[in-house]
Design a protein around this motif. Structure first.
Motif, short mmCIF file in Angstrom:
data_model
loop_
_atom_site.label_atom_id
_atom_site.label_comp_id
_atom_site.label_asym_id
_atom_site.label_seq_id
_atom_site.Cartn_x
_atom_site.Cartn_y
_atom_site.Cartn_z
N GLU A 129 -9.92 -3.37 -0.95
CA GLU A 129 -9.85 -1.93 -0.71
C GLU A 129 -9.96 -1.14 -2.01
O GLU A 129 -10.01 0.09 -2.00
N SER A 187 -15.61 3.26 9.11
CA SER A 187 -15.28 2.69 7.81
C SER A 187 -15.89 3.53 6.70
O SER A 187 -17.06 3.92 6.78
N PRO A 222 -5.11 4.92 -2.26
CA PRO A 222 -6.02 4.98 -1.12
C PRO A 222 -6.73 6.33 -1.08
O PRO A 222 -6.17 7.36 -1.46
N ARG A 258 0.84 -1.21 0.00
CA ARG A 258 0.00 0.00 0.00
C ARG A 258 0.87 1.25 0.00
O ARG A 258 0.58 2.24 -0.68
N GLN A 302 -13.41 0.60 3.62
CA GLN A 302 -12.05 0.66 4.14
C GLN A 302 -12.06 1.15 5.59
O GLN A 302 -12.68 2.17 5.90
#
Length: 241
Positions: free
Chosen positions: A62, A136, A79, A21, A140
């Protein structure tokens, strides 16, 4: 086989996912890139192929990676930037910001508990109601919070406190007066409990926020301890404002 990771209580796949990530966040693996094969990653990280497969599956859930049949696994997205981590200058602005957010609240525990109140925080209330839960967004896990609410205030709107973000509820209660409100943000590393709650590795970077609200008589009516995943944080500050 020599491990790429240091000893941690977190599962190896979570640590591998953290490392992968981070490469996506920093652009080492840009969007559209085909990531190295499972055997190559397994050799680089010093873990079994099934561990890498679990890490890839986590990042797929994700929305960051996308396997394509016969071609490999590609970077799909970075992200999301955590929407809560904006710099605001007042409690009203913070409450307004929270009213716009609709996180999924995942309960961890609830009950009567005693928070650690420092000497300069204020006067402890007779009893506190603890709501510990995970927030969340877009499937995620982004933050975990321990919210200590004066039990007398909690009883005014228990259903709302359980199902909504705490600060807007406090602001809506006409009988509740907030005389002081402060927060401290610290860059730190995840402990075991936070790591397990957010599915990240122990010692992964996090932001910790401690909020203390007091009534006019100095009683601490709300104490919030929040831990945010570092990859969901962005602080954008105008230094000339």
């Amino acid at each position: 086989m020599r491990h790429f990771f240091q000893y941690s209580a977190s599962p190896l796949y979570a640590q591998a996912a953290d490392a992968m990530r981070e490469r996506i966040v920093k652009g080492v693996w840009p969007i559209g890139m085909r990531i190295p094969s499972l055997p190559l990653l397994s050799k680089e990280f010093g873990v079994a192929s099934i561990t890498i497969r679990q890490a890839v599956q986590l990042l797929k859930e994700e929305g960051l990676l996308q396997p394509e049949q016969g071609r490999g696994t590609f970077v799909k997205a970075k992200p999301l930037v955590h929407p809560q981590m904006q710099v605001v200058s007042s409690l009203v602005a913070l409450a307004d910001l929270y009213r716009e957010l609709t996180p999924r609240l995942i309960p961890i525990s609830e009950g009567i508990a005693k928070p650690k109140i420092e000497s300069d925080d204020g006067i402890p209330a007779p009893k506190y109601h603890l709501l510990r839960r995970v927030h969340s967004y877009e499937k995620q896990l982004t933050s975990v919070i321990s919210a200590y609410i004066d039990e007398r205030i909690f009883k005014l709107a228990p259903k709302r406190f359980r199902n909504e973000l705490v600060i807007p509820v406090l602001m809506d209660l006409k009988s509740v007066k907030i005389a002081s409100a402060r927060q401290i943000l610290t860059i730190s590393t995840a402990g075991v409990e936070a790591a397990n709650a957010l599915n990240i590795s122990v010692s992964a970077p996090v932001a910790e926020i401690r909020r203390v609200f007091c009534a006019p008589d100095g009683t601490v009516i709300y104490l919030g301890e929040l831990t945010y995943r570092a990859d969901f944080i962005r602080l954008d500050m105008d230094l000339l404002a």
